[in-house]
Scaffold this motif. Structure first.
Motif, PDB file in Angstrom:
ATOM      1  N   GLU A  70       0.960  -1.340   0.041  1.00 31.53           N
ATOM      2  CA  GLU A  70      -0.017   0.102   0.084  1.00 31.53           C
ATOM      3  C   GLU A  70       0.857   1.152   0.043  1.00 31.53           C
ATOM      4  OE1 GLU A  70      -3.477   1.145   2.611  1.00 31.53           O
ATOM      5  OE2 GLU A  70      -3.709  -0.958   2.618  1.00 31.53           O
ATOM      6  N   ALA A  71       1.791   1.377   0.904  1.00 36.01           N
ATOM      7  CA  ALA A  71       2.803   2.372   1.006  1.00 36.01           C
ATOM      8  C   ALA A  71       3.390   2.594  -0.407  1.00 36.01           C
ATOM      9  CB  ALA A  71       3.976   2.322   2.102  1.00 36.01           C
ATOM     10  N   MET A  72       3.805   1.715  -1.172  1.00 39.77           N
ATOM     11  CA  MET A  72       4.380   1.814  -2.575  1.00 39.77           C
ATOM     12  C   MET A  72       3.435   2.325  -3.465  1.00 39.77           C
ATOM     13  SD  MET A  72       6.984   1.622  -4.295  1.00 39.77           S
ATOM     14  CE  MET A  72       8.351   0.288  -3.522  1.00 39.77           C
ATOM     15  N   ALA A  73       2.188   1.984  -3.461  1.00 41.50           N
ATOM     16  CA  ALA A  73       1.313   2.339  -4.317  1.00 41.50           C
ATOM     17  C   ALA A  73       0.755   3.864  -4.147  1.00 41.50           C
ATOM     18  CB  ALA A  73      -0.079   1.554  -4.483  1.00 41.50           C
ATOM     19  N   ILE A  74       0.687   4.401  -2.833  1.00 44.34           N
ATOM     20  CA  ILE A  74       0.367   5.452  -2.556  1.00 44.34           C
ATOM     21  C   ILE A  74       1.678   6.427  -2.790  1.00 44.34           C
ATOM     22  CG2 ILE A  74      -0.184   7.045  -0.358  1.00 44.34           C
ATOM     23  CD1 ILE A  74      -1.346   4.653   1.125  1.00 44.34           C
ATOM     24  N   LEU A  75       2.724   6.111  -2.544  1.00 42.00           N
ATOM     25  CA  LEU A  75       3.881   6.895  -2.789  1.00 42.00           C
ATOM     26  C   LEU A  75       4.139   7.160  -4.193  1.00 42.00           C
ATOM     27  CD1 LEU A  75       6.277   5.958   0.300  1.00 42.00           C
ATOM     28  CD2 LEU A  75       4.912   8.157   0.097  1.00 42.00           C
ATOM     29  N   THR A  76       4.060   6.057  -5.064  1.00 41.27           N
ATOM     30  CA  THR A  76       3.952   6.259  -6.445  1.00 41.27           C
ATOM     31  C   THR A  76       3.145   7.039  -6.867  1.00 41.27           C
ATOM     32  OG1 THR A  76       4.931   4.004  -6.675  1.00 41.27           O
ATOM     33  CG2 THR A  76       4.131   4.859  -8.725  1.00 41.27           C
ATOM     34  N   GLU A  77       1.845   6.853  -6.578  1.00 42.52           N
ATOM     35  CA  GLU A  77       0.915   8.066  -7.136  1.00 42.52           C
ATOM     36  C   GLU A  77       1.198   9.338  -6.634  1.00 42.52           C
ATOM     37  OE1 GLU A  77      -4.036   8.715  -6.957  1.00 42.52           O
ATOM     38  OE2 GLU A  77      -3.224   7.113  -5.778  1.00 42.52           O
ATOM     39  N   MET A  78       1.609   9.560  -5.531  1.00 44.52           N
ATOM     40  CA  MET A  78       1.901  11.048  -5.047  1.00 44.52           C
ATOM     41  C   MET A  78       3.150  11.579  -5.873  1.00 44.52           C
ATOM     42  SD  MET A  78       1.867  10.619  -1.038  1.00 44.52           S
ATOM     43  CE  MET A  78       2.796  12.118  -0.884  1.00 44.52           C
ATOM     44  N   GLU A  79       4.229  10.670  -6.290  1.00 46.04           N
ATOM     45  CA  GLU A  79       5.336  11.183  -7.177  1.00 46.04           C
ATOM     46  C   GLU A  79       4.780  11.155  -8.543  1.00 46.04           C
ATOM     47  OE1 GLU A  79       8.912  12.116  -8.578  1.00 46.04           O
ATOM     48  OE2 GLU A  79       8.431  11.787  -6.429  1.00 46.04           O
TER      49      GLU A  79
END
Length: 83
Positions: A70-79
């Motif tokens: 989930e962290a990877m998905a959220i941070l990727t979307e934020m980037e």
């Protein structure tokens, strides 16, 4: 929230524009930081060479989610939204 040990999402998903050890030209979004150990721990943690952007990032549930995936998905979307 405490940082989720062995997650590494914040060391992979975001881009870093500043120069730091092993990344003289920064790092691209989605590129694994070369200072991330095999067990996803920061080798620069607590050292002055650690980029300010990394030092300033604090684990919070809205950014880290409930799992490393989930962290990877959220941070990727934020980037993607801010890149």
């Amino acid at each position: 929230m405490e940082c989720r040990l062995h997650c590494g999402a914040c060391c992979i998903a975001p881009s870093i524009s500043s120069s730091f050890p092993l990344h003289p030209n920064g790092k691209a979004a989605g590129e694994r930081c070369k200072n991330l150990s095999d067990d996803n721990l920061c080798k620069l943690f607590g050292l002055p060479e650690r980029p300010a952007v990394c030092h300033d990032f604090k684990a919070v549930e809205w950014a880290c989610g409930k799992t490393s995936a989930e962290a990877m998905a959220i941070l990727t979307e934020m980037e993607t939204l801010t890149g």
